[in-house]
Design an enzyme around this catalytic site. Structure first.
Site, PDB file in Angstrom:
ATOM      1  N   GLY A  57       0.819  -1.213   0.000  1.00 20.48           N
ATOM      2  CA  GLY A  57       0.000   0.000   0.000  1.00 20.48           C
ATOM      3  C   GLY A  57       0.846   1.254   0.000  1.00 20.48           C
ATOM      4  O   GLY A  57       2.018   1.224  -0.395  1.00 20.48           O
ATOM      5  N   ALA A  58       0.219   2.392   0.417  1.00 16.81           N
ATOM      6  CA  ALA A  58       0.851   3.721   0.303  1.00 16.81           C
ATOM      7  C   ALA A  58       1.355   3.880  -1.129  1.00 16.81           C
ATOM      8  O   ALA A  58       2.526   4.163  -1.386  1.00 16.81           O
ATOM      9  CB  ALA A  58       1.977   3.894   1.325  1.00 16.81           C
ATOM     10  N   HIS A  62       4.342   1.953  -7.973  1.00 13.32           N
ATOM     11  CA  HIS A  62       3.386   0.838  -7.903  1.00 13.32           C
ATOM     12  C   HIS A  62       2.456   0.860  -9.119  1.00 13.32           C
ATOM     13  O   HIS A  62       2.149  -0.182  -9.700  1.00 13.32           O
ATOM     14  CB  HIS A  62       2.505   0.963  -6.654  1.00 13.32           C
ATOM     15  CG  HIS A  62       3.242   0.867  -5.360  1.00 13.32           C
ATOM     16  ND1 HIS A  62       3.379   1.927  -4.507  1.00 13.32           N
ATOM     17  CD2 HIS A  62       3.869  -0.179  -4.763  1.00 13.32           C
ATOM     18  CE1 HIS A  62       4.052   1.556  -3.437  1.00 13.32           C
ATOM     19  NE2 HIS A  62       4.380   0.286  -3.569  1.00 13.32           N
ATOM     20  N   GLN A  75       8.391  -8.816   7.782  1.00 14.05           N
ATOM     21  CA  GLN A  75       9.591  -8.307   7.112  1.00 14.05           C
ATOM     22  C   GLN A  75      10.147  -7.060   7.807  1.00 14.05           C
ATOM     23  O   GLN A  75      11.070  -6.425   7.292  1.00 14.05           O
ATOM     24  CB  GLN A  75       9.348  -8.074   5.628  1.00 14.05           C
ATOM     25  CG  GLN A  75       8.354  -6.985   5.269  1.00 14.05           C
ATOM     26  CD  GLN A  75       8.003  -7.002   3.785  1.00 14.05           C
ATOM     27  OE1 GLN A  75       7.224  -7.810   3.324  1.00 14.05           O
ATOM     28  NE2 GLN A  75       8.575  -6.095   3.007  1.00 14.05           N
ATOM     29  N   LYS A  96      13.741  -1.345  -8.131  1.00 12.43           N
ATOM     30  CA  LYS A  96      14.376  -0.587  -7.040  1.00 12.43           C
ATOM     31  C   LYS A  96      14.811  -1.539  -5.933  1.00 12.43           C
ATOM     32  O   LYS A  96      15.880  -1.392  -5.371  1.00 12.43           O
ATOM     33  CB  LYS A  96      13.436   0.477  -6.482  1.00 12.43           C
ATOM     34  CG  LYS A  96      14.104   1.296  -5.358  1.00 12.43           C
ATOM     35  CD  LYS A  96      13.309   2.488  -4.966  1.00 12.43           C
ATOM     36  CE  LYS A  96      12.120   2.151  -4.118  1.00 12.43           C
ATOM     37  NZ  LYS A  96      12.474   1.624  -2.775  1.00 12.43           N
ATOM     38  N   GLN A  98      15.523  -7.917  -3.394  1.00 16.95           N
ATOM     39  CA  GLN A  98      14.237  -8.625  -3.278  1.00 16.95           C
ATOM     40  C   GLN A  98      13.906  -9.358  -4.584  1.00 16.95           C
ATOM     41  O   GLN A  98      13.487 -10.522  -4.574  1.00 16.95           O
ATOM     42  CB  GLN A  98      13.145  -7.596  -2.950  1.00 16.95           C
ATOM     43  CG  GLN A  98      11.734  -8.130  -3.051  1.00 16.95           C
ATOM     44  CD  GLN A  98      10.710  -7.141  -2.520  1.00 16.95           C
ATOM     45  OE1 GLN A  98      10.569  -6.977  -1.319  1.00 16.95           O
ATOM     46  NE2 GLN A  98       9.967  -6.483  -3.397  1.00 16.95           N
ATOM     47  N   VAL A 104      10.913   3.910 -11.052  1.00 19.79           N
ATOM     48  CA  VAL A 104      10.258   5.177 -11.410  1.00 19.79           C
ATOM     49  C   VAL A 104      10.822   6.254 -10.495  1.00 19.79           C
ATOM     50  O   VAL A 104      10.918   6.063  -9.283  1.00 19.79           O
ATOM     51  CB  VAL A 104       8.720   5.073 -11.262  1.00 19.79           C
ATOM     52  CG1 VAL A 104       8.057   6.400 -11.597  1.00 19.79           C
ATOM     53  CG2 VAL A 104       8.187   3.959 -12.158  1.00 19.79           C
ATOM     54  N   SER A 123       9.450   5.907  -3.494  1.00 20.07           N
ATOM     55  CA  SER A 123       9.359   4.941  -2.411  1.00 20.07           C
ATOM     56  C   SER A 123       8.281   5.416  -1.454  1.00 20.07           C
ATOM     57  O   SER A 123       8.137   6.629  -1.233  1.00 20.07           O
ATOM     58  CB  SER A 123      10.713   4.883  -1.673  1.00 20.07           C
ATOM     59  OG  SER A 123      10.545   4.305  -0.401  1.00 20.07           O
TER      60      SER A 123
HETATM   61  O1  PAF Z   1       8.125  -4.673  -2.141  1.00 18.59           O
HETATM   62  C1  PAF Z   1       7.213  -4.685  -1.288  1.00 18.59           C
HETATM   63  O2  PAF Z   1       6.383  -3.757  -1.213  1.00 18.59           O
HETATM   64  C2  PAF Z   1       7.104  -5.855  -0.327  1.00 18.59           C
HETATM   65  O3  PAF Z   1       8.356  -6.297   0.059  1.00 18.59           O
HETATM   66  C3  PAF Z   1       6.248  -7.012  -0.877  1.00 18.59           C
HETATM   67  C4  PAF Z   1       6.873  -7.624  -2.109  1.00 18.59           C
HETATM   68  C5  PAF Z   1       4.856  -6.495  -1.214  1.00 18.59           C
HETATM   69  C6  PAF Z   1       6.129  -8.100   0.183  1.00 18.59           C
HETATM   70  O4  PAF Z   1       5.512  -7.629   1.341  1.00 18.59           O
END
Ligand code: PAF
Length: 285
Positions: free
Chosen positions: A31-32, A37, A61, A153, A157, A180, A189
């Protein structure tokens, strides 16, 4: 847009979509939402017949000293943005729905990618990637997408999720989408919202350092040590900032390289005030 709050609802909606022969894309988010996104959503829309977005601030996380409680949450705004983009399914579960044994999470199953998860951000954020791979594996099992979309970015991950998909044989295409940036170069971010005006201008040093590295690389420099020294000089010119790492790594293994003879990644992370920001650029001879 169908809003699913439970795993059962999301599974049923996603299965019905795929059952009708549609290629389903998943965009996992916390979100946010920002333009970064939305660029993932647009890429998913372009490459798939239907798009599911997950919106879940994943507690596993975050370490106990990190920003879980203050992480920005704007459900109504996010929902409206996704509706406007023509998203088909929004999966927004509660913490209890995803982790029934929360908050202790004792006796839990984890998915972790050894080795890679301890490099780059994993070194200063122990346990972070275990949380990421566990939630992403759960989302993959619930949504069963044909493709999943991630931003470049979060380069570490991305490499770790690719490895998990390969090692655990998920039949899912992982699509990497470009970073972006704001017009002045700052990588978008959700955490940029934490920055005050002064921190926001100091944060530009991450991109500036990477651009200097890229310029030197384009002039023919191939020694990682020299390029890292260049970036560190730029960081040194901005004293009110704590550099976490500045590395040149193989994009798949995240191991440091010495001489750049194939595609590599220049990656940086720094604390601006209490906000940790990351950025990277590809170096491709
Ligand atoms: O990149 C993110 O926003 C998070 O690490 C993800 C992949 C949604 C997992 O919570």
């Amino acid at each position: 847009m169908k809003i699913c709050l439970t795993i059962a609802q999301a599974r049923a909606a996603c299965r019905a979509t795929r059952g009708s022969g549609k290629r389903l894309g998943l965009v996992p988010t916390m979100g946010a939402l920002h333009e970064g996104h939305l660029s993932l959503v647009r890429a998913a829309k372009a490459q798939c017949d239907a798009v599911a977005v997950s919106l879940f601030v994943n507690p596993t996380q975050f370490s106990p000293t990190e920003d879980l409680s203050k992480y920005p949450r704007h459900f109504d705004r996010d929902r409206q943005l996704l509706e406007k983009e023509g998203v088909d399914i929004l999966f927004a579960p509660s913490v209890e729905e995803i982790y029934p044994s929360a908050p202790t999470l004792h006796d839990a199953t984890w998915v972790s990618v050894d080795g890679l998860s301890e490099r780059l951000d994993g070194r200063s954020r122990p346990g972070h990637f275990r949380g990421v791979t566990t939630i992403v594996a759960k989302l993959f099992h619930i949504v069963e997408p044909d493709a999943a979309f991630f931003g470049q970015k979060d380069a570490a991950q991305l490499a770790i999720i690719r490895r998990m998909v390969r090692d655990l044989n998920f039949p899912i295409e992982i699509v990497a989408c470009p970073i972006v940036r704001e017009p002045d170069g700052l990588a978008m971010s959700s955490r940029n919202a934490y920055l005050n005006a002064d921190e926001r201008s100091r944060a530009l040093v991450l991109h500036r350092a990477l651009v200097q590295v890229q310029d030197k690389f384009q002039d023919g420099e191939r020694s990682a040590a020299t390029l890292i020294a260049t970036a560190k000089e730029v960081f040194a010119s901005q004293p009110n900032l704590v550099l976490d790492y500045c590395e040149i790594v193989d994009p798949d293994t995240l191991r440091p390289v010495e001489q750049i003879s194939r595609k590599t990644l220049a990656a940086v992370a720094a604390y601006v005030g209490t906000t940790r920001l990351i950025d990277n650029l590809e170096l491709n001879p």
